[in-house]
Design an enzyme around this catalytic site. Structure first.
Site, short mmCIF file in Angstrom:
data_model
loop_
_atom_site.label_atom_id
_atom_site.label_comp_id
_atom_site.label_asym_id
_atom_site.label_seq_id
_atom_site.Cartn_x
_atom_site.Cartn_y
_atom_site.Cartn_z
N PRO A 124 4.80 -8.30 0.33
CA PRO A 124 5.21 -8.12 1.72
C PRO A 124 4.24 -8.78 2.69
O PRO A 124 3.03 -8.71 2.50
CB PRO A 124 5.22 -6.60 1.91
N GLU A 125 4.77 -9.44 3.70
CA GLU A 125 3.95 -10.08 4.71
C GLU A 125 4.28 -9.46 6.07
O GLU A 125 5.00 -8.48 6.14
CB GLU A 125 4.19 -11.60 4.68
N HIS A 133 5.73 6.20 -10.12
CA HIS A 133 4.53 5.59 -9.57
C HIS A 133 4.19 6.08 -8.17
O HIS A 133 3.53 5.38 -7.42
CB HIS A 133 4.66 4.06 -9.60
N ARG A 173 1.74 -1.08 -9.08
CA ARG A 173 0.52 -1.74 -9.56
C ARG A 173 -0.75 -1.23 -8.89
O ARG A 173 -1.84 -1.67 -9.22
CB ARG A 173 0.67 -3.26 -9.38
#
Ligand SMILES: [Zn+2]
Length: 284
Positions: A2-3, A98, A116
């Site tokens: 994501p930016e 997660h 992650r």
């Protein structure tokens, strides 16, 4: 990853959902995302606090929390890393595998999920001090941009990823902006001519603004699966269109024709990241 636009859209989506809500319970399943804050200090600061604002800086989410009405708000800093997602879930719903941090708000919970664990949700704000100007803000001027580029020998694509140059641009929008400006990704930053700097400055602002506008029309649905929900890293229900695919002109399109000239788009590695470009449109 994501930016800026993806984070901006998420902020706009979450802000009204969180406003005024009180944190009733704090559950941390992955202490790593709080680093360097301890679970104990994190819990103590958040328990009983109320969300009183959500803004963005670069790729960071800034949650303002207040413990008492007139108390000075404390900032909780969020970063989605590579695979992070943030959303509200009914408190009774099963938690995703997660889930890293869960903040109970009563009938719903705020969930920070990250497969992650490169993302962050922390009270440590030091990362903000290193950020350059907001590309869509008034501080990001052509003059300032030209000055910073003139002092760098790095390839322009690599330089654009430097968060102290400007905050929030990553691999996707750096490739897209360079394509739009017709600039070769390998050109050393200081070799850009004045006219090219201006084209690139404008292209950066355009690709980011257009992505925010596009994302604002996408229904964010946390129930979607993370794999190909690329655009807003939030979830896309099965069978709904992939908005991510058609809105980008070169990114992730190696081997396909350039939308402007038909030449095959290429991929190359720069500083261990993929760059996508048209060898014909981006010769200079
Ligand atoms: Zn082309």
């Amino acid at each position: 990853m994501p930016e800026l636009p993806e984070v901006e859209v998420l902020v706009r989506h979450l802000a009204p959902l969180l406003e005024g809500r009180t944190i009733r319970a704090v559950q941390v399943r992955r202490a790593k995302v709080l680093t360097p804050v301890s679970i104990r200090a994190f819990t103590r600061a958040l328990l009983g606090a109320r969300f009183c604002g959500l803004t963005r800086r670069g790729k960071y989410l800034l949650f303002a929390l207040r413990r008492a009405k007139r108390a000075k708000p404390r900032i909780l800093l969020g970063h989605l890393g590579m695979t992070g997602r943030m959303y509200l879930l009914p408190a009774k719903a099963p938690l995703p595998r997660h889930a890293a941090v869960i903040l109970n708000l009563g009938r719903e919970s705020f969930v920070f999920e990250d497969t992650r664990y490169f993302g962050r949700l922390t009270l440590d704000l030091r990362a903000l001090a290193k950020l350059g100007p907001e590309p869509l803000g008034p501080e990001f001027t052509v003059e300032r941009f030209a000055d910073a580029l003139s002092r760098s020998a790095q390839a322009i694509k690599v330089k654009l990823l430097d968060q102290s140059l400007l905050a929030g641009v990553g691999n996707i929008y750096a490739s897209e902006a360079l394509f739009r400006a017709g600039i070769a990704p390998t050109l050393p930053a200081r070799r850009l001519r004045q006219a090219q700097v201006k084209l690139l400055w404008r292209a950066i602002r355009e690709v980011l603004s257009e992505a925010i506008a596009c994302g604002s029309t996408v229904p964010l649905n946390y129930a979607g699966q993370g794999a190909r929900d690329g655009l807003f890293y939030f979830g896309r229900a099965p069978g709904t269109p992939d908005y991510y695919e058609e809105r980008l002109r070169v990114y992730d399109r190696a081997g396909r024709p350039c939308p402007r000239c038909g030449t095959v788009i290429r991929r190359r590695a720069q500083a261990a990241r993929s760059t996508f470009y048209c060898p014909r449109c981006q010769r200079a």
